[in-house]
Design a protein around this motif. Sequence first.
Motif, PDB file in Angstrom:
ATOM      1  N   SER A 156      11.498  -8.023   0.803  1.00 54.29           N
ATOM      2  CA  SER A 156      12.604  -8.988   0.253  1.00 54.29           C
ATOM      3  C   SER A 156      11.730 -10.174  -0.807  1.00 54.29           C
ATOM      4  CB  SER A 156      13.453  -9.533   1.054  1.00 54.29           C
ATOM      5  OG  SER A 156      13.015 -10.231   2.150  1.00 54.29           O
ATOM      6  N   LYS A 157      10.789 -10.696   0.018  1.00 53.57           N
ATOM      7  CA  LYS A 157      10.116 -11.870  -0.561  1.00 53.57           C
ATOM      8  C   LYS A 157       9.044 -11.442  -1.880  1.00 53.57           C
ATOM      9  CE  LYS A 157       9.636 -14.808   3.364  1.00 53.57           C
ATOM     10  NZ  LYS A 157       8.756 -15.638   4.177  1.00 53.57           N
ATOM     11  N   TYR A 158       8.428 -10.291  -1.877  1.00 60.16           N
ATOM     12  CA  TYR A 158       7.317  -9.625  -2.704  1.00 60.16           C
ATOM     13  C   TYR A 158       7.341  -8.596  -3.329  1.00 60.16           C
ATOM     14  CZ  TYR A 158       5.374 -13.350   0.438  1.00 60.16           C
ATOM     15  OH  TYR A 158       4.808 -14.421   1.246  1.00 60.16           O
ATOM     16  N   LEU A 159       8.278  -7.681  -3.294  1.00 60.16           N
ATOM     17  CA  LEU A 159       8.303  -6.506  -3.673  1.00 60.16           C
ATOM     18  C   LEU A 159       9.595  -5.996  -4.612  1.00 60.16           C
ATOM     19  CD1 LEU A 159       6.588  -4.347  -0.752  1.00 60.16           C
ATOM     20  CD2 LEU A 159       5.635  -5.379  -2.926  1.00 60.16           C
ATOM     21  N   LYS A 160       9.448  -5.086  -5.458  1.00 63.30           N
ATOM     22  CA  LYS A 160      10.636  -4.763  -6.229  1.00 63.30           C
ATOM     23  C   LYS A 160      10.664  -3.136  -6.156  1.00 63.30           C
ATOM     24  CE  LYS A 160      10.982  -8.532  -9.223  1.00 63.30           C
ATOM     25  NZ  LYS A 160      10.755  -9.116 -10.732  1.00 63.30           N
ATOM     26  N   LEU A 161      11.575  -2.549  -6.067  1.00 61.55           N
ATOM     27  CA  LEU A 161      11.924  -1.012  -6.109  1.00 61.55           C
ATOM     28  C   LEU A 161      11.363  -0.571  -7.536  1.00 61.55           C
ATOM     29  CD1 LEU A 161      15.477  -0.843  -4.997  1.00 61.55           C
ATOM     30  CD2 LEU A 161      13.556  -0.475  -3.646  1.00 61.55           C
ATOM     31  N   ASN A 162      10.464   0.654  -7.174  1.00 60.99           N
ATOM     32  CA  ASN A 162      10.114   1.430  -8.267  1.00 60.99           C
ATOM     33  C   ASN A 162       9.143   0.571  -9.191  1.00 60.99           C
ATOM     34  OD1 ASN A 162      11.627   3.617  -7.298  1.00 60.99           O
ATOM     35  ND2 ASN A 162      13.188   2.804  -8.176  1.00 60.99           N
ATOM     36  N   VAL A 163       8.505  -0.591  -8.716  1.00 63.91           N
ATOM     37  CA  VAL A 163       7.739  -1.276  -9.646  1.00 63.91           C
ATOM     38  C   VAL A 163       6.440  -1.053  -9.170  1.00 63.91           C
ATOM     39  CG1 VAL A 163       6.991  -3.517 -10.408  1.00 63.91           C
ATOM     40  CG2 VAL A 163       9.078  -3.084 -10.177  1.00 63.91           C
ATOM     41  N   PRO A 164       5.473  -0.527  -9.929  1.00 67.08           N
ATOM     42  CA  PRO A 164       4.038  -0.211  -9.472  1.00 67.08           C
ATOM     43  C   PRO A 164       3.234  -1.440  -9.023  1.00 67.08           C
ATOM     44  CG  PRO A 164       4.321   0.730 -11.640  1.00 67.08           C
ATOM     45  CD  PRO A 164       5.633  -0.192 -11.391  1.00 67.08           C
ATOM     46  N   ILE A 165       2.662  -1.016  -7.898  1.00 62.64           N
ATOM     47  CA  ILE A 165       1.492  -2.011  -7.321  1.00 62.64           C
ATOM     48  C   ILE A 165       0.370  -1.277  -6.877  1.00 62.64           C
ATOM     49  CG2 ILE A 165       3.708  -3.122  -6.090  1.00 62.64           C
ATOM     50  CD1 ILE A 165       2.757  -1.917  -3.361  1.00 62.64           C
ATOM     51  N   LYS A 166      -0.477  -2.090  -6.491  1.00 61.24           N
ATOM     52  CA  LYS A 166      -1.721  -1.394  -6.293  1.00 61.24           C
ATOM     53  C   LYS A 166      -2.176  -1.321  -4.752  1.00 61.24           C
ATOM     54  CE  LYS A 166      -3.291  -0.234 -10.308  1.00 61.24           C
ATOM     55  NZ  LYS A 166      -4.261  -0.876 -11.108  1.00 61.24           N
ATOM     56  N   LEU A 167      -2.805  -0.463  -4.060  1.00 61.33           N
ATOM     57  CA  LEU A 167      -3.299  -0.391  -2.852  1.00 61.33           C
ATOM     58  C   LEU A 167      -4.777  -0.604  -2.921  1.00 61.33           C
ATOM     59  CD1 LEU A 167      -1.189   2.237  -0.741  1.00 61.33           C
ATOM     60  CD2 LEU A 167      -0.743  -0.294  -1.194  1.00 61.33           C
ATOM     61  N   GLN A 168      -5.627  -1.518  -2.134  1.00 63.40           N
ATOM     62  CA  GLN A 168      -7.064  -1.568  -2.374  1.00 63.40           C
ATOM     63  C   GLN A 168      -7.622  -1.007  -0.861  1.00 63.40           C
ATOM     64  OE1 GLN A 168      -8.598  -4.812  -4.760  1.00 63.40           O
ATOM     65  NE2 GLN A 168     -10.033  -5.233  -3.131  1.00 63.40           N
ATOM     66  N   PHE A 212      -1.480  -4.487   5.785  1.00 65.66           N
ATOM     67  CA  PHE A 212      -1.376  -4.433   4.351  1.00 65.66           C
ATOM     68  C   PHE A 212      -1.421  -5.928   3.943  1.00 65.66           C
ATOM     69  CE2 PHE A 212      -0.080  -0.209   5.599  1.00 65.66           C
ATOM     70  CZ  PHE A 212      -0.206   0.456   4.464  1.00 65.66           C
ATOM     71  N   GLU A 213      -2.362  -6.475   3.275  1.00 70.22           N
ATOM     72  CA  GLU A 213      -2.683  -8.062   3.042  1.00 70.22           C
ATOM     73  C   GLU A 213      -2.109  -8.140   1.663  1.00 70.22           C
ATOM     74  OE1 GLU A 213      -6.003 -11.503   3.221  1.00 70.22           O
ATOM     75  OE2 GLU A 213      -6.383  -9.388   3.963  1.00 70.22           O
ATOM     76  N   LEU A 214      -1.626  -9.248   1.324  1.00 68.12           N
ATOM     77  CA  LEU A 214      -1.144  -9.521  -0.171  1.00 68.12           C
ATOM     78  C   LEU A 214      -2.516 -10.148  -0.541  1.00 68.12           C
ATOM     79  CD1 LEU A 214       0.596  -9.593  -2.552  1.00 68.12           C
ATOM     80  CD2 LEU A 214       1.818 -11.617  -1.512  1.00 68.12           C
ATOM     81  N   ILE A 215      -3.127  -9.825  -1.670  1.00 72.50           N
ATOM     82  CA  ILE A 215      -4.311 -10.465  -2.069  1.00 72.50           C
ATOM     83  C   ILE A 215      -4.133 -10.905  -3.573  1.00 72.50           C
ATOM     84  CG2 ILE A 215      -5.915  -9.345  -0.391  1.00 72.50           C
ATOM     85  CD1 ILE A 215      -7.061  -7.455  -2.631  1.00 72.50           C
ATOM     86  N   VAL A 220      -0.759  -7.394 -11.593  1.00 70.41           N
ATOM     87  CA  VAL A 220       0.004  -6.500 -10.671  1.00 70.41           C
ATOM     88  C   VAL A 220      -0.245  -6.921  -9.046  1.00 70.41           C
ATOM     89  CG1 VAL A 220      -0.142  -3.992  -9.962  1.00 70.41           C
ATOM     90  CG2 VAL A 220      -0.287  -4.448 -12.381  1.00 70.41           C
ATOM     91  N   LEU A 221       0.762  -6.587  -8.380  1.00 75.91           N
ATOM     92  CA  LEU A 221       0.386  -6.901  -7.032  1.00 75.91           C
ATOM     93  C   LEU A 221      -0.379  -6.037  -6.468  1.00 75.91           C
ATOM     94  CD1 LEU A 221       3.411  -8.097  -4.680  1.00 75.91           C
ATOM     95  CD2 LEU A 221       2.068  -6.310  -3.964  1.00 75.91           C
ATOM     96  N   VAL A 222      -1.104  -6.374  -5.605  1.00 75.02           N
ATOM     97  CA  VAL A 222      -2.362  -5.697  -4.734  1.00 75.02           C
ATOM     98  C   VAL A 222      -2.264  -6.181  -3.405  1.00 75.02           C
ATOM     99  CG1 VAL A 222      -4.816  -5.115  -4.631  1.00 75.02           C
ATOM    100  CG2 VAL A 222      -3.701  -5.701  -7.013  1.00 75.02           C
ATOM    101  N   LEU A 223      -2.250  -4.954  -2.567  1.00 72.21           N
ATOM    102  CA  LEU A 223      -2.198  -5.074  -1.111  1.00 72.21           C
ATOM    103  C   LEU A 223      -3.763  -4.401  -0.726  1.00 72.21           C
ATOM    104  CD1 LEU A 223       1.212  -3.766  -0.231  1.00 72.21           C
ATOM    105  CD2 LEU A 223       0.494  -6.281  -0.497  1.00 72.21           C
ATOM    106  N   LEU A 224      -4.281  -5.249   0.220  1.00 69.19           N
ATOM    107  CA  LEU A 224      -5.699  -4.880   0.597  1.00 69.19           C
ATOM    108  C   LEU A 224      -5.158  -4.157   1.983  1.00 69.19           C
ATOM    109  CD1 LEU A 224      -8.774  -4.686   1.164  1.00 69.19           C
ATOM    110  CD2 LEU A 224      -8.502  -7.075   2.283  1.00 69.19           C
ATOM    111  N   VAL A 225      -5.770  -2.885   2.228  1.00 70.07           N
ATOM    112  CA  VAL A 225      -5.463  -2.129   3.539  1.00 70.07           C
ATOM    113  C   VAL A 225      -6.616  -2.190   4.224  1.00 70.07           C
ATOM    114  CG1 VAL A 225      -4.456   0.080   4.257  1.00 70.07           C
ATOM    115  CG2 VAL A 225      -3.838  -0.806   1.989  1.00 70.07           C
ATOM    116  N   THR A 226      -6.341  -2.654   5.542  1.00 72.71           N
ATOM    117  CA  THR A 226      -7.512  -2.482   6.461  1.00 72.71           C
ATOM    118  C   THR A 226      -6.803  -1.772   8.030  1.00 72.71           C
ATOM    119  OG1 THR A 226      -8.299  -4.797   5.804  1.00 72.71           O
ATOM    120  CG2 THR A 226      -8.955  -4.100   8.084  1.00 72.71           C
ATOM    121  N   GLN A 227      -7.816  -1.022   8.502  1.00 72.21           N
ATOM    122  CA  GLN A 227      -7.444  -0.472   9.596  1.00 72.21           C
ATOM    123  C   GLN A 227      -7.372  -1.329  11.070  1.00 72.21           C
ATOM    124  OE1 GLN A 227      -9.021   3.595  10.540  1.00 72.21           O
ATOM    125  NE2 GLN A 227      -9.427   2.928  12.634  1.00 72.21           N
ATOM    126  N   LEU A 228      -6.246  -1.256  11.673  1.00 66.36           N
ATOM    127  CA  LEU A 228      -6.212  -2.383  12.744  1.00 66.36           C
ATOM    128  C   LEU A 228      -6.703  -1.544  14.061  1.00 66.36           C
ATOM    129  CD1 LEU A 228      -5.435  -5.207  13.906  1.00 66.36           C
ATOM    130  CD2 LEU A 228      -3.227  -3.952  14.236  1.00 66.36           C
TER     131      LEU A 228
END
Length: 491
Positions: A156-168, A212-215, A220-228
Amino acid sequence: MHSHLSSSRAKESKHFMKAILLLPVHSKQIRIPDEFISRFGNELNNVITLTVPDGCQWNIQLNKCHNNEVFLTNKWQEFSQHYSLHYGYYLDFNYQGNSNFNVVIYDTTSLEISYPITTSTTTTNTASNEYNPKNPSFRSKSFSNQYAYISSDFASKYLKLNVPIKLQNSRGNQWQVSCRKHTVNSSAMRISAGFCKFAKENNLSEGVTYVFELIKKVPVLVLLVTQLHKAPRGRHGRSAKEKHFKKAILPSPLHEKQIRIPNEFVTRFGKELGDVAEISVPDGSVWEMKLEKRNENIFLSTKWQEFAEYYSIEYGCYMSFKYEGDSKFSVVIFDATSVEICYPLKTSCTSARKMSEVETSENHGKHVISMAAKHGFEGAEIAANEFNPENPFFRTKVYRDRYPYAPSHFAKKYLKPDVPIKLQNADGKQWEVCCAFNIAKFPGAMRILKGYFEFHSDNNLSEGDHCVFELIKLKPVVLKVTMFRAVDFAE
């Protein structure tokens, strides 16, 4: 037919199931079902111990409210975070006595999770679990490498439906994805379109938790993906130790004749399964069911309908299956209150005074009701239908281990969910019960739930009896129950 329920039989049913709801409802505490508390509440200490299949034990405080509601609190939030519990997960609690529970955790695919790898059996988190980025973030697992779940607060704070974002990934490579609602009425989301390619090209492991970290936000919104949590060496995804799966019964004709084994379970164990499965139930029964294989799907069929009718399995019920190997399963059955059912007894349901007249006989391998019993059932029904009180009323037939229904026209006028009412027998003795909406076949109707089995047992009700519930007082509601017993009409 089966005997009336007793407190000792209820004590034998020690499981309850909890669904994890949207935040913040279950972020800090969860409520133990009332029906379970009515059976075992007096035995529970202020602190209970949860033992998880990974070997960890968690001591969690019980908060007992004045209205008899009981919650798991205190370290529940730490427990929830450790196992990455979120909306759509289920937990099967198995009471072992002395305030000790065994817990099996199911993810949104209805399979037992792959538990985090830990170096000890204490509640202390390992170093791999202590990664907390400074930027806004959320944790999720890769579900069948098809999608990742996003909590409602982050979405609800950072994302919108069907709007492209990037996973890094950690090397700086990016993949374009988009999000959609997790469920129709949910504010939570899932990363879906494009996620399969990202998961495949980054070798994401099923059941492993990622951060998934917002960087970056613009352009374009980018999320850095790190294995936990680290996956076990030489193994991706679930291990052979996780052998449970859960099935919810849906309001569909499909579940009247067969149920499908989850695809993820078939992927892991499908090659071991033969043409027939053996299903063992806590009452000691063993049922043989055909395993029907169609394309990539496997169904329990043939005797499933008979099995479902015997245990009164209907919309709102759950089943927890454990694979024992060699096409053999054990199962625990939960009713709509999320508490393990009281299983039908295999003996006759009638009282001893006319047992010989109403007991069943066996003919060509099938149980056949005697003529005396048949006359008793018909007589009780006729008598109940001829009884017409002047006050508002409704009639019900007594079934094995089923709660009675108040029809919608009566329920809407006189009953409220979770508000205590009284059932009164002919001697004037009263039992407190509560009602809940019946969300199955009859919208607006209610079930008499909490406290009913005690009333059922104390009044020696049996399957085939009929009851007339008559409103004799409004504040609080008191229903006088006139009972027409099949045994009294047997010839």
